[in-house]
Design a protein around this motif. Structure first.
Motif, mmCIF file in Angstrom:
data_model
loop_
_atom_site.group_PDB
_atom_site.id
_atom_site.type_symbol
_atom_site.label_atom_id
_atom_site.label_comp_id
_atom_site.label_asym_id
_atom_site.label_seq_id
_atom_site.Cartn_x
_atom_site.Cartn_y
_atom_site.Cartn_z
ATOM 1 N N ASP A 1 0.859 -1.193 0.000
ATOM 2 C CA ASP A 1 0.000 0.000 0.000
ATOM 3 C C ASP A 1 0.889 1.234 0.000
ATOM 4 N N ASP A 2 0.300 2.378 -0.360
ATOM 5 C CA ASP A 2 1.120 3.580 -0.451
ATOM 6 C C ASP A 2 1.470 4.151 0.908
ATOM 7 N N VAL B 1 -1.929 5.634 7.492
ATOM 8 C CA VAL B 1 -2.197 6.890 8.178
ATOM 9 C C VAL B 1 -2.791 6.571 9.552
ATOM 10 N N ARG B 2 -4.094 6.323 9.609
ATOM 11 C CA ARG B 2 -4.695 5.914 10.877
ATOM 12 C C ARG B 2 -4.552 4.408 11.102
ATOM 13 N N GLY B 3 -4.302 3.704 10.025
ATOM 14 C CA GLY B 3 -4.204 2.247 10.116
ATOM 15 C C GLY B 3 -5.522 1.551 9.817
ATOM 16 N N THR C 1 -7.262 1.225 6.986
ATOM 17 C CA THR C 1 -7.240 0.412 5.772
ATOM 18 C C THR C 1 -6.486 -0.882 6.010
HETATM 19 P P1 5GP Z 1 -5.469 4.740 6.823
HETATM 20 O O1 5GP Z 1 -6.522 3.761 6.466
HETATM 21 O O2 5GP Z 1 -4.226 4.108 7.354
HETATM 22 O O3 5GP Z 1 -5.972 5.822 7.718
HETATM 23 O O4 5GP Z 1 -5.081 5.512 5.495
HETATM 24 C C1 5GP Z 1 -4.270 4.907 4.577
HETATM 25 C C2 5GP Z 1 -4.969 4.806 3.278
HETATM 26 O O5 5GP Z 1 -5.491 6.093 2.916
HETATM 27 C C3 5GP Z 1 -4.035 4.363 2.212
HETATM 28 O O6 5GP Z 1 -4.573 3.259 1.541
HETATM 29 C C4 5GP Z 1 -3.909 5.555 1.309
HETATM 30 O O7 5GP Z 1 -4.155 5.197 -0.032
HETATM 31 C C5 5GP Z 1 -4.893 6.580 1.768
HETATM 32 N N1 5GP Z 1 -4.168 7.842 2.044
HETATM 33 C C6 5GP Z 1 -3.133 8.256 1.356
HETATM 34 N N2 5GP Z 1 -2.743 9.452 1.759
HETATM 35 C C7 5GP Z 1 -3.477 9.836 2.729
HETATM 36 C C8 5GP Z 1 -3.465 11.015 3.522
HETATM 37 O O8 5GP Z 1 -2.718 11.951 3.365
HETATM 38 N N3 5GP Z 1 -4.325 11.071 4.470
HETATM 39 C C9 5GP Z 1 -5.152 10.070 4.673
HETATM 40 N N4 5GP Z 1 -5.966 10.208 5.685
HETATM 41 N N5 5GP Z 1 -5.210 8.959 3.922
HETATM 42 C C10 5GP Z 1 -4.369 8.812 2.941
#
Ligand code: 5GP
Ligand code: SF4
Ligand code: MG
Length: 466
Positions: A350-351, A354-356, A358
């Motif tokens: 994954d790219d 952020v919060r975890g 996903t």
């Molecule tokens: P998470 O689920 O960890 O909060 O967010 C990660 C996912 O959100 C990744 O799959 C990514 O594609 C997408 N994402 C990418 N950049 C950002 C960002 O700057 N902020 C947030 N909140 N999500 C992002």
């Protein structure tokens, strides 16, 4: 956010709508278009939702006639999440003694709180809660004789990240902040000109890519006189957002002379070198993880497979502003390709984390589907700091990597391994053979390093950070 503008083009609004549609990945909450036509003057339309649902009707030209126009697609950043009101939708418009002007902004103004307070004390009447509106009020207070002069003066008072596209009755104006944090490119279309956040939107309208607007450059463009360029700010070393390469820009865009797709593939190759692991399949978390997963597969020799299928009709997860929707969002958007996954040792690319949210959901789904092992490889370093320059990251406490080490995150997520690309590895992938120059970094990488190239003075003033 995404910005787009054209001048010297018949049916400008149709081209602006197309351009915004190609920039939709930069913001999906709302969009707006302003055009000028000598019979009807300035015309404006602002709508919640997607470009394709709002700006494709046959009466577009009746609504927004003219040969000059600008537009904006919005996604709200820190502070205004989930409350996008139509009054906050750009472009903003103002009437000055020498005529009207509209302005669309991508980025974030780091001294907006102070500016707004000062402006209100001195009599400005704000129409929106958006920081970008400050620019219009600063222009109104300027004594400059032309609108571009006023814009120049206004932007000299603004701190932070901005790529601005603006227009008068006859001129298209573009400007990037001195560090060039957000992208902005120039294109040529027949006798007319185009400004766009990314080159992918030049492609869609059939414009030729001319060049990037340089950091700290302002261009004033008219159909008759072409492009006039000047440099209103003190020159600084550029600090382009490295996260545009990782995630924000579209893979078919060109940034700094490099294909975003190739950069992402190179990130995947770096990851495979830095953090190899024995496994049966490399699967991207689509779509943002796809090019890096391809690179990982090519470098490691482990077969690439579509182990997770994305529903193309959902937006980007993190652009959904409320936490509840975001939590559900992962399942609505992504599904495991069960037949493929069962019994396999899977590398998920994954790219970013952020919060975890996903990664957590994906891990659950993939174990449910019977995977033997799950290894996460992340195409950016741990996101440890919030962005104050126009990318929506949550407060520090909500960033998984701000509170946990890599090993703690691995245990928290309950996966067999978890590795992020190193900051130097990321720099190598974007073309810096010697990695990050620690004394004078080539990019903004503050969300990974905490090294903020522009002091986030509003945040300091409010005591959020020191
Ligand atoms: P998470 O689920 O960890 O909060 O967010 C990660 C996912 O959100 C990744 O799959 C990514 O594609 C997408 N994402 C990418 N950049 C950002 C960002 O700057 N902020 C947030 N909140 N999500 C992002
Ligand atoms: Fe880009 Fe991160 Fe810098 Fe924000 S803090 S501009 S996302 S590199
Ligand atoms: Mg993603």
């Amino acid at each position: 956010c995404g910005v787009f503008g054209v001048v010297g083009i018949t049916e400008a609004s149709n081209f602006v709508a197309l351009g915004l549609h190609a920039l939709q990945h930069r913001g999906q909450e709302a969009g707006g278009i302003v055009t000028y036509d000598s019979h009807t003057g300035f015309n404006q339309a602002r709508r919640m939702g997607l470009v394709r649902d709002n700006f494709t009707s046959a009466d577009m030209m009746a609504l927004l006639p003219g040969q000059i126009g600008i537009g904006h697609v919005r996604y709200s950043t820190a502070g205004h999440k989930g409350q996008t009101a139509i009054r906050d939708v750009q472009p903003f418009f103002g009437e000055f003694s020498m005529g009207g002007a509209a302005i669309a902004h991508n980025g974030n103004i780091t001294n907006a709180v102070a500016l707004r307070r000062e402006l209100i004390e001195r009599g400005s009447i704000f129409q929106s809660s958006s920081d970008s509106e400050c620019i219009i009020h600063l222009m109104a207070r300027s004594m400059g004789r032309t609108i571009p002069d006023r814009m120049e003066e206004a932007l000299r008072k603004v701190e932070g990240a901005f790529s601005v596209v603006a227009m008068t009755q006859s001129k298209l104006v573009g400007c990037r902040d001195p560090l060039g944090v957000r992208p902005l490119v120039l294109g040529k279309l027949g006798d007319g000109w185009v400004l766009s956040s990314e080159t992918c939107a030049l492609d869609i309208v059939g414009a030729d890519f001319v060049r990037e607007i340089e950091p700290g450059e302002m261009v004033v463009i008219s159909a008759e006189e072409g492009v006039q360029s000047h440099y209103p700010f003190r020159r600084a070393k550029s600090r382009f957002c490295i996260f545009e390469h990782v995630y924000f820009s579209r893979p078919d865009s060109i940034l700094g002379g490099r294909s975003v797709y190739e950069t992402r593939e190179a990130i995947g190759r770096e990851l495979a070198k830095e953090a190899p692991v024995d496994a049966d399949l490399v699967c991207p978390v689509p779509d943002s993880g796809t090019p890096a997963a391809i690179g990982f597969s090519l470098e490691s020799g482990i077969p690439y497979a579509m182990g997770i299928i994305r529903n193309q009709y959902m937006g980007r997860t993190f652009i959904e502003p409320s936490e509840q929707i975001r939590n559900m969002g992962v399942r609505l958007k992504l599904n495991v390709n069960r037949a493929l996954i069962r019994g396999k040792r899977v590398i998920l690319v994954d790219d970013s984390v952020v919060r975890g949210t996903t990664s957590q959901k994906i891990k659950e789904m993939i174990l449910e589907a019977g995977a033997a092992e799950v290894h996460f490889r992340i195409a950016s370093p741990p996101t440890q700091w919030p962005c104050f320059y126009g990318v929506d990251t949550p407060e520090r406490e909500k960033l998984l990597a701000a509170t946990m080490t890599e090993d703690e995150m691995r245990d928290h997520l309950g996966v067999d391994s978890l590795k992020f690309i190193s900051l130097d590895g990321l720099y190598r992938a974007v073309g810096e053979a010697r990695g990050r120059d620690a004394t004078s970094p080539q990019y903004c990488d503050a969300c990974f390093s905490g090294d903020y190239p522009v002091a986030p003075s509003d945040m300091i003033e409010r005591g959020f950070i020191t």
